[in-house]
Enzyme design. Structure first.
Site, PDB file in Angstrom:
ATOM      1  N   SER A   8       0.818  -1.209   0.000  1.00  0.00           N
ATOM      2  CA  SER A   8       0.000   0.000   0.000  1.00  0.00           C
ATOM      3  C   SER A   8       0.854   1.261   0.000  1.00  0.00           C
ATOM      4  O   SER A   8       0.449   2.301  -0.516  1.00  0.00           O
ATOM      5  CB  SER A   8      -0.942   0.013   1.206  1.00  0.00           C
ATOM      6  OG  SER A   8      -0.198   0.046   2.413  1.00  0.00           O
ATOM      7  N   CYS A  70       4.796  -7.026   2.285  1.00  0.00           N
ATOM      8  CA  CYS A  70       3.828  -6.398   3.188  1.00  0.00           C
ATOM      9  C   CYS A  70       3.210  -7.510   4.019  1.00  0.00           C
ATOM     10  O   CYS A  70       2.699  -8.495   3.457  1.00  0.00           O
ATOM     11  CB  CYS A  70       2.762  -5.666   2.387  1.00  0.00           C
ATOM     12  SG  CYS A  70       1.323  -5.148   3.342  1.00  0.00           S
ATOM     13  N   CYS A 177       6.956  -4.806  10.572  1.00  0.00           N
ATOM     14  CA  CYS A 177       6.307  -4.062   9.488  1.00  0.00           C
ATOM     15  C   CYS A 177       7.392  -3.745   8.470  1.00  0.00           C
ATOM     16  O   CYS A 177       8.491  -3.312   8.857  1.00  0.00           O
ATOM     17  CB  CYS A 177       5.656  -2.783  10.011  1.00  0.00           C
ATOM     18  SG  CYS A 177       5.045  -1.674   8.709  1.00  0.00           S
ATOM     19  N   HIS A 179       7.782  -1.388   6.539  1.00  0.00           N
ATOM     20  CA  HIS A 179       8.209   0.017   6.507  1.00  0.00           C
ATOM     21  C   HIS A 179       9.412   0.273   7.419  1.00  0.00           C
ATOM     22  O   HIS A 179      10.240   1.146   7.139  1.00  0.00           O
ATOM     23  CB  HIS A 179       7.080   0.939   6.987  1.00  0.00           C
ATOM     24  CG  HIS A 179       5.964   1.154   6.016  1.00  0.00           C
ATOM     25  ND1 HIS A 179       5.136   0.142   5.592  1.00  0.00           N
ATOM     26  CD2 HIS A 179       5.527   2.283   5.398  1.00  0.00           C
ATOM     27  CE1 HIS A 179       4.241   0.634   4.755  1.00  0.00           C
ATOM     28  NE2 HIS A 179       4.451   1.935   4.625  1.00  0.00           N
TER      29      HIS A 179
END
Length: 254
Positions: A8, A70, A177, A179
């Site tokens: 995303s 992800c 995560c 990120h």
């Protein structure tokens, strides 16, 4: 050879940058979904449809390998994507590095989004792979969103808050995560000396290269990076240039 990475937001950057380092000739297709982000809090069926639809776009664009860097996409939609694209297209998912962390550390904290920390998925991973280690979850409120924005102040505040809620005796922190590796230096600085960090980006990239090689097709790429945002031709958001991985993949500041 075109490799598509689906997330995303900017969580695909660490794996994509490792792929660039391992195989600079490979063409990368980065599929972000700013219109639907974040995926974590969304209903499961919504995520499945979103990720499968994006995988369909990747195949139409010529992708021969698909990566889901992800955790939300992997746990929710990996099997559905594999069913959609068929056995001829390898699909590589992502799993937080709880197993190696628990094997090497007596006390482990899993830093993840609030949704992942509260999920049955993470609880099951800890139960399966935690072994004899003490493993706890730490919800990093707002960190992924701050990374997507390239908001350094909010990133530092979220990391400081997460570090303050991490047990003092931890020996290892799992970046749960995709990120979070983008700000790994800031996380290291916020934790006590000697705490080891574990993330899966390099391992996922290496597995992707193995799957590419198994296809036995000649490498004819030129190392291009193509970006699509919610199905539209686009470019990496300006916030990506905040991070080394983003700059490596061609992100430019606003």
């Amino acid at each position: 050879m075109i490799v598509a990475l689906i997330d995303s937001g900017l969580g695909l950057l660490p794996t994509a940058s490792w792929l660039r380092k391992l195989r600079p000739d490979v063409d990368l297709l980065l599929l972000l979904d700013p219109d639907g982000a974040p995926w974590g809090p969304k209903p499961e069926q919504w995520v499945v449809e979103r990720v499968v639809g994006t995988a369909r776009q990747a195949i139409e664009a010529g992708a021969e390998v698909i990566v889901l860097p992800c955790n939300t996409a992997s746990v929710t939609a990996l099997a559905h994507v594999r069913a959609e694209v068929g056995e001829s297209v390898p699909v590589i998912g992502t799993v937080p590095a709880i197993k190696p962390a628990a094997a090497q550390c007596n006390s482990v904290a899993v830093w993840a989004t609030a949704a992942t920390t509260a999920s049955r998925y993470q609880a099951d991973l800890i139960a399966r792979f935690g072994g004899d280690a003490k493993v706890v979850g730490v919800a990093c409120h707002g960190l992924a969103d701050a990374i997507d924005r390239g908001d350094i102040k909010a990133i530092r505040e979220s990391i400081a808050d997460s570090a303050a809620r991490t047990p003092a005796d931890v020996e290892g922190v799992v970046l749960g995560c995709t990120h979070y590796p983008l700000v790994i230096d800031a996380i290291v600085a916020a934790l006590p000396d000697g705490v080891r960090l574990f993330d899966s980006a390099q391992a996922v990239a290496a597995q992707t290269v193995r799957k590419m090689d198994e296809l036995g097709r000649p490498g004819t790429g030129t190392g291009t990076v193509t970006v699509r945002t919610s199905g539209r031709p686009g470019e990496l958001p300006s916030g990506a240039a905040t991070f080394e991985s983003g700059r490596l993949l061609g992100a430019l500041p606003a």
